[in-house]
Write a protein that holds these residues in place. Structure first.
Motif, mmCIF file in Angstrom:
data_model
loop_
_atom_site.group_PDB
_atom_site.id
_atom_site.type_symbol
_atom_site.label_atom_id
_atom_site.label_comp_id
_atom_site.label_asym_id
_atom_site.label_seq_id
_atom_site.Cartn_x
_atom_site.Cartn_y
_atom_site.Cartn_z
ATOM 1 N N ALA A 191 0.822 -1.214 0.000
ATOM 2 C CA ALA A 191 0.000 0.000 0.000
ATOM 3 C C ALA A 191 0.856 1.264 0.000
ATOM 4 N N THR A 195 2.852 4.243 -6.768
ATOM 5 C CA THR A 195 2.379 3.586 -7.993
ATOM 6 C C THR A 195 2.009 4.587 -9.081
ATOM 7 N N ASN A 207 -2.836 -2.381 -7.132
ATOM 8 C CA ASN A 207 -3.538 -1.117 -6.975
ATOM 9 C C ASN A 207 -4.322 -0.744 -8.231
#
Length: 318
Positions: A191, A195, A207
């Motif tokens: 997390a 990205t 994601n």
């Protein structure tokens, strides 16, 4: 099952190990490199330093978590430049850095301030390692932050309590808590990876809602007669757009990943069950035992029956 839940399930062999270890300054502990394993360290009391020939010394405090997904060797010490009088504790072969059962170990020192560390290790089968694990760095450091990661903190506290004070049921509780801790470590690390603008890698893939939806579909039901068109429909994209996005992020086309996952599941079933080959073939999406055997041999280099016999006789055999 979802992708993250499957990552460790398919690769792990045996039971995870853990230990509650106390050192008294001055001290330094060498952890040997153990290929085919993943390990972690959690600082429960005091502080210490992570020493490495490849990077500057890193100070660790209470609640800090280290995860070493590839079993890289490292050293912990009470000081960034250990005193020449500090005993060097190198684990023997029987320990492989972590005792074989939940234990509380008091290492020798010279009576100085104590540091308590929760150590854990997983043995992994390289032939079934999920590509997500292969993309992880040698070391993941999650600094203590109870406010940002309350679930990780809670798992650490529960695990430390069980390992430090074994009671009825501890042998069953500890492996489940180790799995929980590992899932939180992976979830948090993924997390927190940047990205935006990324076009490759598992952090970006997990994601990406479309690719994640397709991956979860494959993992939930690997035996389904998936085609690129059907997976694209699950993802809500056109066939061409889905195939491009999946291949760019995962590094292989959708049906390539599907075949790899099916053969990985088949290998696990061959080694952990007595299920007949025809049943395993059906469970991983093959109506013909002959077609399954050919696909398995292309992936693993052995026919299913020979793979089962050889790997059970020699777990390290390929």
């Amino acid at each position: 099952m979802d992708v993250l839940s499957d990552v460790i399930m398919v690769a792990r062999t045996g039971r995870p190990r853990s230990a509650h270890v106390r050192w008294h300054a001055p001290w330094q502990q060498q952890f040997a490199s153990v290929p085919g394993s993943a390990g972690f360290q959690v600082i429960l009391e005091g502080s210490c330093w992570l020493l490495s020939s490849q990077a500057a010394a890193l100070q660790l405090g209470v609640g800090d978590v280290l995860f070493l997904p590839h079993g890289r060797g490292h050293t912990l010490a009470d000081h960034p430049v250990p005193a020449t009088t500090a005993p060097v504790c190198a684990p023997d072969d029987s320990e492989q850095s972590v005792p074989s059962a939940p234990d509380s170990v008091d290492r020798l020192g010279q009576g100085g301030p104590a540091t308590v560390v929760l150590c854990g290790a997983y043995e992994l089968d390289p032939s079934r390692t999920h590509p997500l694990l292969l993309t992880l760095p040698d070391l993941i450091h999650l600094p203590a932050d109870r406010n940002r990661h309350p679930e990780l903190h809670a798992a650490v506290q529960l695990l430390a309590a069980e390992v430090g004070n074994p009671r009825l049921g501890t042998s069953a509780i500890v492996p489940a808590l180790l799995d929980t801790l590992l899932m939180y470590i992976l979830r948090i690390w993924l997390a927190e990876q940047p990205t935006r603008g990324s076009t490759t890698g598992w952090a970006a893939a997990l994601n990406d809602p479309a690719v994640t939806t397709a991956l979860h579909a494959v993992h939930r039901n690997p035996a389904a007669p998936w085609t690129v068109t059907k997976l694209a429909a699950e993802a809500g994209l056109s066939r061409a757009a889905f195939a491009r996005r999946f291949s760019a992020l995962i590094g292989q086309p959708p049906l390539g990943y599907l075949t790899w996952w099916r053969m990985t599941m088949a290998a696990r079933l061959l080694l952990t069950t007595q299920v007949p080959l025809r049943s395993i073939a059906s469970q991983v999406g093959y109506t013909s035992e002959f077609a399954f055997a050919n696909a398995f041999k292309r992936t693993h280099g052995l026919a299913p029956g020979a793979y089962r016999r050889r790997r059970r006789t020699d777990p390290q055999g390929q």
